[in-house]
Design an enzyme around this catalytic site. Structure first.
Site, PDB file in Angstrom:
ATOM      1  N   CYS A 102      57.729  -2.558  39.593  1.00 23.37           N
ATOM      2  CA  CYS A 102      56.945  -3.764  39.872  1.00 23.37           C
ATOM      3  C   CYS A 102      57.883  -4.912  40.270  1.00 23.37           C
ATOM      4  O   CYS A 102      58.832  -5.227  39.555  1.00 23.37           O
ATOM      5  CB  CYS A 102      56.121  -4.156  38.648  1.00 23.37           C
ATOM      6  SG  CYS A 102      55.134  -5.632  38.962  1.00 23.37           S
ATOM      7  N   ASN A 209      55.781   8.005  48.120  1.00 23.34           N
ATOM      8  CA  ASN A 209      54.791   6.930  48.165  1.00 23.34           C
ATOM      9  C   ASN A 209      55.233   5.835  49.146  1.00 23.34           C
ATOM     10  O   ASN A 209      56.402   5.484  49.197  1.00 23.34           O
ATOM     11  CB  ASN A 209      54.628   6.348  46.744  1.00 23.34           C
ATOM     12  CG  ASN A 209      53.837   5.042  46.713  1.00 23.34           C
ATOM     13  OD1 ASN A 209      54.340   4.025  46.254  1.00 23.34           O
ATOM     14  ND2 ASN A 209      52.624   5.072  47.188  1.00 23.34           N
ATOM     15  N   ASP A 211      52.961   3.692  52.568  1.00 18.61           N
ATOM     16  CA  ASP A 211      52.435   3.699  53.943  1.00 18.61           C
ATOM     17  C   ASP A 211      51.712   4.990  54.325  1.00 18.61           C
ATOM     18  O   ASP A 211      51.632   5.310  55.514  1.00 18.61           O
ATOM     19  CB  ASP A 211      53.557   3.422  54.960  1.00 18.61           C
ATOM     20  CG  ASP A 211      54.195   2.063  54.749  1.00 18.61           C
ATOM     21  OD1 ASP A 211      53.587   1.224  54.059  1.00 18.61           O
ATOM     22  OD2 ASP A 211      55.306   1.839  55.263  1.00 18.61           O
ATOM     23  N   ARG A 234      47.310   1.418  48.981  1.00 20.79           N
ATOM     24  CA  ARG A 234      46.396   0.568  49.747  1.00 20.79           C
ATOM     25  C   ARG A 234      45.468   1.340  50.668  1.00 20.79           C
ATOM     26  O   ARG A 234      44.329   0.919  50.885  1.00 20.79           O
ATOM     27  CB  ARG A 234      47.210  -0.471  50.525  1.00 20.79           C
ATOM     28  CG  ARG A 234      47.828  -1.516  49.605  1.00 20.79           C
ATOM     29  CD  ARG A 234      48.965  -2.241  50.251  1.00 20.79           C
ATOM     30  NE  ARG A 234      50.078  -1.330  50.547  1.00 20.79           N
ATOM     31  CZ  ARG A 234      51.157  -1.661  51.234  1.00 20.79           C
ATOM     32  NH1 ARG A 234      51.268  -2.876  51.716  1.00 20.79           N
ATOM     33  NH2 ARG A 234      52.129  -0.792  51.440  1.00 20.79           N
TER      34      ARG A 234
HETATM   35  C1  LIG Z   1      47.655  -5.066  44.726  1.00 23.19           C
HETATM   36  C2  LIG Z   1      48.684  -4.072  44.285  1.00 23.19           C
HETATM   37  C3  LIG Z   1      48.881  -3.847  42.940  1.00 23.19           C
HETATM   38  C4  LIG Z   1      49.847  -2.917  42.523  1.00 23.19           C
HETATM   39  N1  LIG Z   1      49.990  -2.659  41.177  1.00 23.19           N
HETATM   40  C5  LIG Z   1      50.853  -1.695  40.783  1.00 23.19           C
HETATM   41  C6  LIG Z   1      50.927  -1.314  39.415  1.00 23.19           C
HETATM   42  O1  LIG Z   1      50.204  -1.800  38.549  1.00 23.19           O
HETATM   43  N2  LIG Z   1      51.834  -0.344  39.081  1.00 23.19           N
HETATM   44  C7  LIG Z   1      52.641   0.254  40.016  1.00 23.19           C
HETATM   45  O2  LIG Z   1      53.438   1.123  39.675  1.00 23.19           O
HETATM   46  N3  LIG Z   1      52.560  -0.080  41.317  1.00 23.19           N
HETATM   47  C8  LIG Z   1      51.679  -1.016  41.715  1.00 23.19           C
HETATM   48  N4  LIG Z   1      51.557  -1.302  43.037  1.00 23.19           N
HETATM   49  C9  LIG Z   1      52.356  -0.543  44.026  1.00 23.19           C
HETATM   50  C10 LIG Z   1      51.574   0.695  44.500  1.00 23.19           C
HETATM   51  O3  LIG Z   1      51.354   1.583  43.434  1.00 23.19           O
HETATM   52  C11 LIG Z   1      52.327   1.434  45.618  1.00 23.19           C
HETATM   53  O4  LIG Z   1      53.576   1.830  45.124  1.00 23.19           O
HETATM   54  C12 LIG Z   1      52.549   0.550  46.855  1.00 23.19           C
HETATM   55  O5  LIG Z   1      51.371  -0.158  47.193  1.00 23.19           O
HETATM   56  C13 LIG Z   1      53.006   1.393  48.073  1.00 23.19           C
HETATM   57  O6  LIG Z   1      52.053   2.384  48.371  1.00 23.19           O
HETATM   58  P1  LIG Z   1      50.972   2.208  49.569  1.00 23.19           P
HETATM   59  O7  LIG Z   1      51.744   1.895  50.824  1.00 23.19           O
HETATM   60  O8  LIG Z   1      50.259   3.506  49.611  1.00 23.19           O
HETATM   61  O9  LIG Z   1      50.097   1.046  49.195  1.00 23.19           O
HETATM   62  C14 LIG Z   1      50.621  -2.224  43.468  1.00 23.19           C
HETATM   63  C15 LIG Z   1      50.409  -2.465  44.833  1.00 23.19           C
HETATM   64  C16 LIG Z   1      49.453  -3.357  45.246  1.00 23.19           C
HETATM   65  C17 LIG Z   1      49.222  -3.578  46.721  1.00 23.19           C
END
Ligand SMILES: Cc1cc2nc3c(=O)[nH]c(=O)nc-3n(C[C@H](O)[C@H](O)[C@H](O)COP(=O)(O)O)c2cc1C
Length: 351
Positions: A102, A209, A211, A234
């Site tokens: 995070c 993980n 995109d 997302r």
């Molecule tokens: C709004 C938001 C909240 C997130 N909260 C967490 C979380 O609580 N724990 C975590 O490990 N990652 C969190 N992430 C990161 C996502 O789990 C993920 O690693 C990141 O969005 C990249 O993946 P994506 O491109 O598929 O979105 C969050 C991402 C977003 C956009």
């Protein structure tokens, strides 16, 4: 299938924890669409869980329709993470995940998250204490995993070394978000660097993980990195049916069609029903007001539908807006499916 310690996931597709988004209603919605191997709670504060803070207990809520459910914990070396992990197991967690990625100041400056990437030795010791506590409590039944970023910045690309050391102390899988902490969510996820983490570990699965927004991306990230699982964040907010299409493509090589506009409306309607069931009071309305723009991104010209949902005061009004929209769409049939944006070749994701 994906094996994580003693836990067998039915598909290699995982729903990412996303604070403020992956509540019980949304996790069940994604599972109902199909193809979800694992979904986890958003990050949970160890102190707040143990003292029974109302918000944390709400976030940790799970049930029989939310299986298997992971619970993600955050904290640092001084926090009661092993105790919180045992609490989580006793309250339904089938997997414990430690947040090591995070980037948000509130978490990463003091409490944990990406802070853990900056102190590899302490972090590995912390992971060992959690692994040992959970193994003893569950007789090895519940795996402990970690979710990391590549490192704090490109000069500190610690993920391969960290993953290897985490494996040595019993961490059962590592999810790698292919960005550095300093990037927050900007730029592209670097899948090549995820591949370097895959190469660094001996036996545990790495979950890629970042995109992945189309079924083809899931296949591409697996091919390009050698990761055994794929986590989607997302992309799932726009298309909760992505897990089904991606896992089917991985298993069979066949690309299922996108849902029709009418089917997409039914998914939104089902999401509202689940929010009514699981979100207390007005939060269901507030939640769907925020969520509708994500759905809208995948539905072509639906401005009146989005406006209708945003200005509705109750979930019943929202559902009526959807019913009216569907009726109008059916009248002006045949409904033209908006062509899906062609999948972007994986190479263009590499920074
Ligand atoms: C709004 C938001 C909240 C997130 N909260 C967490 C979380 O609580 N724990 C975590 O490990 N990652 C969190 N992430 C990161 C996502 O789990 C993920 O690693 C990141 O969005 C990249 O993946 P994506 O491109 O598929 O979105 C969050 C991402 C977003 C956009």
């Amino acid at each position: 299938m994906l094996q994580i310690g003693a836990l067998t996931l039915q598909t290699p597709m995982l729903l990412a924890p996303m604070a403020g988004h992956c509540d019980l209603a949304f996790r069940i919605l994604c599972r109902e669409q199909g193809g979800v191997g694992l979904a986890s709670t958003d990050l949970l504060n160890s102190h707040a869980l143990l003292r029974g803070a109302r918000r944390s207990l709400e976030l940790a809520q799970t049930n029989e329709f939310d299986q298997p459910c992971g619970m993600q914990l955050y904290g640092n070396w001084t926090d009661p993470l092993p105790e919180a992990a045992i609490w989580a197991v006793d309250h339904g967690a089938k997997l414990i995940d430690i947040n090591m990625g995070c980037p948000v100041d509130k978490v990463a400056k003091k409490h944990g998250g990406s802070l853990l990437l900056c102190h590899v030795c302490d972090t590995v010791q912390l992971a060992k204490r959690i692994v040992d506590a959970v193994a003893k409590h569950t007789n090895g039944r519940v795996p402990v995993t970690a979710k990391v970023r590549l490192g704090w910045d490109p000069d500190r690309f610690v993920a391969p070394d960290l993953a290897r050391q985490l494996e040595d102390v019993g961490i059962a899988a590592v999810t790698v978000h292919g960005r550095y902490t300093c990037q927050m969510f900007s730029g592209h996820a670097d899948w090549n660097r995820i591949g370097e983490v895959v190469a660094a570990v001996k036996n545990i699965p790495i979950i890629g993980n970042g995109d992945v927004t189309e079924p083809e991306h899931a296949v591409q990230i697996m091919r390009q990195t050698g990761c055994k699982g794929v986590m989607v964040g997302r992309g799932s907010l726009r298309t909760p049916w992505l897990f089904k299409r991606a896992s089917h493509l991985i298993a069979t090589g066949e690309l299922l069609p996108e849902p029709t506009p009418d089917q997409k409306c039914q998914v939104i309607d089902r999401h509202i029903q689940l929010l009514e069931q699981y979100s207390p009071g007005t939060s269901a309305v507030e939640c769907m007001r925020k969520r509708i723009s994500w759905y809208g991104k995948n539905m072509g010209h639906v401005k009146p539908l989005k406006e209708g949902i945003r200005t509705a005061n109750t979930t019943a009004e929202m559902r009526q807006v959807i019913a009216d929209w569907r009726a109008r769409a059916l009248e002006s049939s045949p409904i033209q499916e908006i062509p899906a944006v062609p999948a972007v070749p994986a190479q263009s994701f590499i920074s």
